[in-house]
Scaffold this motif. Sequence first.
Motif, mmCIF file in Angstrom:
data_model
loop_
_atom_site.group_PDB
_atom_site.id
_atom_site.type_symbol
_atom_site.label_atom_id
_atom_site.label_comp_id
_atom_site.label_asym_id
_atom_site.label_seq_id
_atom_site.Cartn_x
_atom_site.Cartn_y
_atom_site.Cartn_z
ATOM 1 N N SER A 155 -1.656 -1.884 -5.888
ATOM 2 C CA SER A 155 -2.630 -2.411 -4.933
ATOM 3 C C SER A 155 -4.050 -2.073 -5.360
ATOM 4 O O SER A 155 -4.953 -2.904 -5.276
ATOM 5 N N GLY A 204 0.799 -1.214 0.000
ATOM 6 C CA GLY A 204 0.000 0.000 0.000
ATOM 7 C C GLY A 204 0.835 1.270 0.000
ATOM 8 O O GLY A 204 0.557 2.209 -0.731
ATOM 9 N N THR A 205 1.907 1.289 0.808
ATOM 10 C CA THR A 205 2.645 2.549 0.943
ATOM 11 C C THR A 205 3.424 2.901 -0.322
ATOM 12 O O THR A 205 3.384 4.031 -0.777
ATOM 13 N N ASN A 206 4.114 1.921 -0.892
ATOM 14 C CA ASN A 206 4.982 2.233 -2.037
ATOM 15 C C ASN A 206 4.419 1.818 -3.382
ATOM 16 O O ASN A 206 4.842 2.309 -4.411
ATOM 17 N N ALA A 252 0.998 1.731 -4.353
ATOM 18 C CA ALA A 252 -0.433 1.988 -4.185
ATOM 19 C C ALA A 252 -1.218 1.716 -5.474
ATOM 20 O O ALA A 252 -2.285 1.112 -5.445
ATOM 21 N N LYS A 253 -0.670 2.146 -6.598
ATOM 22 C CA LYS A 253 -1.412 1.969 -7.852
ATOM 23 C C LYS A 253 -1.583 0.475 -8.155
ATOM 24 O O LYS A 253 -2.643 0.022 -8.576
ATOM 25 N N SER A 258 3.300 4.281 -6.010
ATOM 26 C CA SER A 258 2.407 5.250 -5.372
ATOM 27 C C SER A 258 2.562 6.603 -6.060
ATOM 28 O O SER A 258 3.677 7.114 -6.156
ATOM 29 N N PRO A 259 1.455 7.189 -6.527
ATOM 30 C CA PRO A 259 1.579 8.438 -7.270
ATOM 31 C C PRO A 259 1.957 9.639 -6.405
ATOM 32 O O PRO A 259 2.476 10.626 -6.925
ATOM 33 N N THR A 260 1.732 9.557 -5.082
ATOM 34 C CA THR A 260 1.913 10.772 -4.280
ATOM 35 C C THR A 260 3.149 10.761 -3.394
ATOM 36 O O THR A 260 3.449 11.751 -2.748
ATOM 37 N N VAL A 261 3.847 9.615 -3.339
ATOM 38 C CA VAL A 261 4.992 9.543 -2.435
ATOM 39 C C VAL A 261 6.252 9.971 -3.186
ATOM 40 O O VAL A 261 6.609 9.383 -4.207
#
Lengths: 357, 443
Positions: B85, B78-80, B82-83, B400-403
């Motif tokens: 997941s 989930g953290t890294n 996300a897309k 993840s798009p935002t990290v």
Amino acid sequence: MEVFWYTMIAMVLVVFFILDGYDFGAGIIHLFFAKSEKDKEVIAKSAGLFWDSNEVWLVAAGGMLFMAFPTFYASVFSGFYLPLIIVLWLIIFRAIGLEFRSQFNYQMWKAIWDKSFGISSLFLALFFGIALGNIVRGVNLGSTSNGISVHEAHYFFLPLWDSTFSPLSGTPGVIDWFTIVIGLITVVTLAIHGANWIILKTNSSINLQLKSVIFKLNIALSLLTIFSLSLWLMINPDALDNFMEKPWLLIFTVIYFSGVFGLFFIKKIKKDIYGFILSSLIIVGGITSTLASIFPVILPSTNSINGPLTIYNTAAHEYGLSIALNWFVVGFILLFVYLIVQKRLMGGKIDHMDYGH
Amino acid sequence: MEDMIFYDRLQFAFTITFHYLFPQLTMGLSLIIVFFKWKYLRKKEEKHNDSAKFFMKIFAINFTMGVVTGIPMEFQFGTNWAKFSELTGGIIGQTLAMEGVFSFFLESSFLALFIFGEKLMGQKLHFLTGFLVFLGSWASGYFILATNAWMQHPVGYEILDNGVFVLKNFSALFSNPWLLPAFLHNQFASVVTSSFVVASIGAFYILSEKNIEYGKLFLKTGVIFGLVSSLLVAFPTGDWNAKNVAKYQPAAFAAMEGIFETEEAGSEIVLIGQPDMVEKKLDNKIAVPKILSFLTHGEWDKQIPGMDQFKEDELPTNIPALYYSYHIMVGLGTIFIGIMVLAVFFLRKEKLYTFKPLLWTIMFLFPFPYIANTTGWYVAELGRQPYLVYGLLRTVDGVSPTVSSGNTLFTLLGFVGLYILLGLLFLLLVGKTIYQGPEPQKH
């Protein structure tokens, strides 16, 4: 189907907080109240025997969330990136503290791991509370800035704090004065819960003292609860709408307050298990009332451009959800069977149980 | 963007490599513990029970490490990623949730009972709890491999217009042709690790003339389990897996075997050589003609497509690393079989306990199955690149798009520091346990 999985995940989470909650709480009590080596050892043991089988409930909740609400899982885990990774590090420090303290009979070694266990328990409780605070406060979904979404509507990224520390800033961070208060409530609740667990499972010399600690913490909890409710209404004037529309939801709130009320009589309670049940009620009621207040939303949006995440717009496809029901029923029964078998076989006081390694 | 994916991949690779040092021991070791416990029930000799309890101590330390380094793996989806997941959670979430609900629970609940409950339960129940720990740890492996098998060879899905993978056929996840060979290969490889560790501790006790009776028992048990498992890892399970890769991921197959150019009739098998990615050839090559075609297809002249047959963006992203991982795994696997055949031969001649060169070799052998297991997983994971879900979802589209990369580097550095500390503590505790030995402690 969505409601069913939502309920199941909430239930597994509640069980997790009741179970792992007592060993977090034991850590907090250990940090502040355990003075003699004997007490330190037995309190660490009351958590050390059980933490890993308690933490699997977190893993199960995580897995179920991934399966049933993948969009929510993806959004929240990446959005709360830093706090979650810090939680992982704390979980690691806590676990090695518990597992390693009794490996060498050497005062300094034990002191190091005791602190590792105590401090990480304290911060974990604080962080879990802050997480709950974030879930009800909401986040800047889509990372909007000047009315434009920078990311897809269900993604966001939260810094640990913004310069105002205020939930009303429009772009709040993870930590602000509202979430801190919720964090403190969690610390106090779990400290009470942990104290009850220690009284129930050990013959530590501070058991009697812990009862008055519980009493005092309970006063603090009552005040903090009222304080947080007024803060919450200030941030979100509609916070109580769900309860107005469906008054039966108030049962969760009643559960919470009956736990708090009951614990004022902790010094008169004869059977230790009742104290533990009362603090469990606080946990059950606290989590369920919070979730109920925003249902079916699971993550509110602090901007007006992107709508909130709900159980409906983040759920997996119907077929997967219904087929998972089949294996989950079996799994769920097994989980409780394991739990009962384990608690039965390891029932009673644990002071003289042989600490294997 | 490039940086971001690099750090995300590096963090996952680092944390999973470190994590898998522990389950690969516990899965195999639980089997050996069950064996000792079973021996004790049959023969009633205390040394078997002591051995079971001794290895359970080592198991418990490894299990703790496995748990605390395993939770970050679940989180990182989930953290890294996300897309990834979001798009595939409806499918791989099934097998991952089943792992949590069915196997992890079983293992951790009964581990505590095995360690603390011997006096409470009596011997038969104690054996049963040990067996349930074994069952839980192997079931864990099964569900994780089922998840990985779907990423290697996706089945039973449908892709919606918005790119989301939807589960269409639940049972297909478990009848995936990739799953069984990969699962068995992985499990036998974990038995190799644990039996080599058991044998190594045995050799250490014999050579240091401490706990000699236990030393002999460990060495004997270790080399017998070691021989059987190293054979099973190579054949039939290794062979099945290679054939699966050739069939379902031909580009990965060409890269791991180091075939740059397609040969007209029959491919050679490369034993040694260094890939030169500029000239697209192998330097200092030693190869045997036509063997690869025979091993893979049973026909000497069957053509095997080389890397020249695939578009650049279909080939694995790090070909030399994939090639070396594969050759290290296969090379070590072959050496393991050789040493274990020799050890069992000396055991039959009753000379194993006195033949020092072999004892020293076995004692120092234990790190190598860890290397072989790790490189084996690198073959699977590097071979899957540039995809997360083979042929369908590219790795670049899963992060993840935002990290931001700065945040990922921060957490990566944190994990490196923390895991170095964990590694040191782990060695200290295992060292202490081995030093104390299996003799029952006097209170």
